[in-house]
Design an enzyme around this catalytic site. Structure first.
Site, mmCIF file in Angstrom:
data_model
loop_
_atom_site.group_PDB
_atom_site.id
_atom_site.type_symbol
_atom_site.label_atom_id
_atom_site.label_comp_id
_atom_site.label_asym_id
_atom_site.label_seq_id
_atom_site.Cartn_x
_atom_site.Cartn_y
_atom_site.Cartn_z
ATOM 1 N N GLY A 54 12.103 -22.735 -60.591
ATOM 2 C CA GLY A 54 11.770 -21.446 -61.645
ATOM 3 C C GLY A 54 10.413 -21.356 -61.709
ATOM 4 N N LEU A 55 10.222 -20.158 -62.278
ATOM 5 C CA LEU A 55 8.520 -19.650 -62.428
ATOM 6 C C LEU A 55 8.137 -20.660 -63.530
ATOM 7 C CD1 LEU A 55 9.137 -15.997 -63.187
ATOM 8 C CD2 LEU A 55 8.108 -17.016 -61.117
ATOM 9 N N SER A 56 6.771 -20.878 -63.548
ATOM 10 C CA SER A 56 6.143 -21.599 -64.576
ATOM 11 C C SER A 56 6.495 -20.826 -65.904
ATOM 12 C CB SER A 56 4.435 -21.539 -64.234
ATOM 13 O OG SER A 56 3.767 -22.087 -65.423
ATOM 14 N N GLY A 57 6.605 -21.779 -66.868
ATOM 15 C CA GLY A 57 7.200 -21.354 -68.221
ATOM 16 C C GLY A 57 8.596 -21.117 -68.497
ATOM 17 N N ALA A 58 9.353 -21.304 -67.237
ATOM 18 C CA ALA A 58 10.801 -20.816 -67.434
ATOM 19 C C ALA A 58 11.486 -21.867 -68.310
ATOM 20 C CB ALA A 58 11.253 -20.846 -65.958
ATOM 21 N N GLY A 59 11.007 -22.979 -68.252
ATOM 22 C CA GLY A 59 11.701 -24.097 -69.394
ATOM 23 C C GLY A 59 12.194 -25.442 -68.420
ATOM 24 N N LYS A 60 11.619 -25.499 -67.176
ATOM 25 C CA LYS A 60 12.342 -26.560 -66.397
ATOM 26 C C LYS A 60 12.058 -27.868 -67.031
ATOM 27 C CE LYS A 60 9.600 -25.363 -63.019
ATOM 28 N NZ LYS A 60 8.852 -24.240 -63.651
ATOM 29 N N THR A 61 10.689 -28.114 -67.322
ATOM 30 C CA THR A 61 10.087 -29.589 -67.988
ATOM 31 C C THR A 61 11.141 -29.862 -69.274
ATOM 32 O OG1 THR A 61 8.254 -29.310 -66.901
ATOM 33 C CG2 THR A 61 8.530 -30.787 -68.632
ATOM 34 N N SER A 128 8.346 -24.759 -57.095
ATOM 35 C CA SER A 128 8.949 -25.016 -55.597
ATOM 36 C C SER A 128 9.538 -23.661 -55.118
ATOM 37 C CB SER A 128 10.109 -26.082 -55.753
ATOM 38 O OG SER A 128 11.095 -26.044 -56.581
#
Length: 630
Positions: A54-61, A128
């Site tokens: 997902g986009l940077s800042g989406a909450g993945k981490t 990615s």
């Protein structure tokens, strides 16, 4: 010239070629099945890769690390592979050219495959943005026969920009970063992900629970390990259902039960012994007796902790009269309380039961005595309890069910719940354990730790302090401020006391885990007592004082609870207060035994200053002074 940022170049499809030709794949001697049997608390091979994109800042981490913590706390090995972390180590020599970006994902895919093959859940959080790269990572796993779950963290660009803690979107808008993904470089949305998670309208925990549900459905997480908001209760919530059960109970043959057995009906019906849904059938009884666990539904790889038999006894005459019935009504003092469905009768080998549960066959052990006096048979089956058990003794408002406790903790915004089991009055040594636990949890970063002060409210032996007195004494401790009402829940645990040492301690912890507690305080000699034969052991006790805490640390099936063992507290004469015992200055400490405490109370003498809150002592002393002398 420095490497351009993510998304600068259009994606170019490349193929990774095998360069070295003098290599041969080596086969491991350890199979995945063998790893699964021996790796982690939660048995079974669970290796896979969860790929968050997902986009940077989406909450993945945030989701990745929350999922990692969730799995590890439940005994499932897991590790989070984060994009930034990988680029500071393994891939520090890679930039953001098309070739380097593809190589970045290829390497991560290969590393994740190795983690998964070892039995670990690899949780990858990478922007990615290109479908080909993600498909390459999937193929790496597919070729190795490993599960791969693509998770699209679908968060609107506007929301991602508000979370721009790294300042990347701001720089991209200002033109400092060229070709930034989501601004001037397209993000290729996954077309067929295993799961789409939207984070803009839910918390990190709620988003993570969606992944938990997926992994549960796929067999990675056993169903028994999933967080549940409500436990099934075995009594109806509607008055019409109560009346239907009453009418049905009238039409069935009856079996009388004792008060202790009624207490077990309450324990079962409220969910303390979940996943049990009734008195144990013979297979469940054998698992408990010999393994201290129960098989968890259809998932044979995971076992729930359950250390004590919860059984119903029947006489030979009862068996002859009731065997073959589809259902029977359980009566307590002439009142129908529950229906036992599909009853299964089996012979009770009493000596085997008491030896395994108590470590002694001595008939003078208080709970063993009840077993020896019970019927020759046991009868198991599912329970339909007619209505919630009430004792009408003025204390029912303290008898909160696991579901009610979970709701109370949620209302208090608790982020840690630590439970303390006790069957005795509270002295300042107990308070020290609870106060120090709160201090430790705050130091670990918890904001709102809540104490579950949970005295045992079922049957106890005759010389124990009655529940009514203990509850008044506990209230006095809270009134004094020794324990804070603002972050304490005082409730009654309805279980009978069995005095079964390390075996029973596991039951006490498991029941509190069902109520939502994730930390459990255990001190010296929990659930212990003097040996009925005082000469049996040098210390005169039935169980070693340290074994309860040690067993809990090793017990299977308590995966979502952290055990907090403590040193013994004693009275520090030099400071006139209770403190943790220090062997190097043992002459300055005094151990105030239960016998000494009772003697002081009966004679009207006061304990040393700082031993117990004065008003709480007054309640206890009044009780002992009013006991009729033999």
């Amino acid at each position: 010239m420095p490497n351009p940022p993510i998304g600068f170049f259009p994606h170019i499809k490349r193929r990774c070629l095998q360069v070295a030709t003098n290599v041969t794949e080596q086969k491991h001697h350890v199979t995945r099945e063998t790893r699964g049997r021996n790796l982690g608390l939660c048995r079974g091979f669970r290796g896979c890769t969860v790929w968050l994109t997902g986009l940077s800042g989406a909450g993945k981490t945030s989701i990745a690390f929350e999922l990692e913590a969730y799995l590890v706390s439940r005994g499932i090995p897991a590790y989070g592979l984060d994009g930034d972390n990988i680029r500071t180590g393994l891939n520090k020599n890679l930039g953001f050219t098309p070739a380097d970006r593809e190589e970045n994902i290829r390497r991560v895919g290969e590393v994740a495959k190795l983690f998964a093959d070892s039995g670990v859940v690899a949780i990858c959080s990478f922007v990615s943005p290109f479908a080909d790269d993600r498909e390459m990572a999937r193929k790496i796993h597919k070729d190795a026969g490993l599960k791969f779950f693509e998770i699209f963290v679908d968060t609107p660009l506007s929301v991602c920009e508000t979370r721009d803690v790294k300042g990347l979107y701001k720089k991209a808008r200002e033109g400092v970063i060229k070709g930034f993904t989501g601004i001037t470089q397209e993000y290729e949305r996954p077309q067929h992900p295993e799961l789409v998670v939207s984070t803009h309208d839910c918390t990190v925990r709620e988003s993570t629970q969606q992944l938990v549900a997926l992994l549960e459905h796929e067999g990675i997480i056993p169903r028994s390990l999933r967080d549940v908001d409500l436990l099934p209760e075995l009594y109806p919530s509607e008055a019409s259902e109560v009346e239907e059960l009453r009418q049905e109970a009238k039409s069935l043959p009856a079996l009388s039960i004792s008060t202790v057995e009624l207490q077990w009906v309450q324990v079962l019906s409220e969910g303390w012994a979940y996943p049990l849904r009734g008195f144990m059938r013979e297979d469940e009884y054998l698992q408990t007796l010999h393994f201290n666990t129960l098989q968890s539904g259809l998932d044979v790889s995971y076992r729930e902790n359950h250390s004590v038999p919860i059984v119903l006894s029947a006489s030979e005459a009862d068996k002859q009269r009731l065997e073959g019935e589809a259902a029977i009504t359980l009566h307590h003092e002439g009142q129908a309380v529950a229906i036992l469905r599909r009853p299964e009768f089996y012979f009770q080998r009493k000596e085997e039961r008491v030896c395994r549960q108590f470590g002694t066959s001595n008939p003078n052990h208080p709970y063993s005595k009840q077993v020896y006096e019970s019927g020759e048979y046991l009868v198991g089956g599912e329970l339909s309890v007619i209505e919630r058990i009430r004792w009408k003794d003025g204390l029912d408002q303290y008898r909160l069910t696991p579901n009610e406790l979970r709701s109370r903790f949620k209302e208090m915004n608790a982020d840690a719940i630590f439970a303390f089991q006790l069957r005795n009055p509270i002295h300042n040594g107990h308070a020290l354990l609870m106060q120090d636990t709160k201090r430790q949890l705050l130091e670990r970063g918890f904001k709102q730790p809540v104490l579950l002060l949970h005295p045992l409210g079922g049957w106890t032996k005759d010389d124990d302090v009655p529940l009514q007195v203990r509850m008044a004494q506990h209230q006095a401790v809270l009134d004094s401020g020794v324990l804070r009402r603002e972050d304490t829940v005082l409730a009654i645990f309805p279980s009978p006391m069995m005095y079964a040492g390390p075996t029973e301690v596991q039951w006490h912890a498991k029941a509190r885990m069902n109520a939502g507690a994730n930390f459990y305080i255990v001190g010296r000699d929990p659930a212990g007592m003097p040996h009925p034969d005082k000469e049996a052991y040098p210390d005169g006790n039935l169980y070693d004082a340290t074994h309860g805490a040690r067993v809990l640390k090793m017990a299977q099936g308590l995966d979502s609870m952290e055990i907090l063992p403590f040193r013994v507290a004693a009275y520090d004469k030099s400071a006139s207060r209770m403190a943790f015992f220090e062997p190097e200055r043992k002459e300055q400490f005094e151990f105030i035994s239960g016998t000494k405490m009772r003697t002081l109370a009966k004679t009207g003498a006061s304990p040393p200053d700082g031993f117990m809150e004065p008003q709480a002592w007054k309640i206890l002393a009044t009780y002992y002074q009013n006991i009729p002398q033999a």
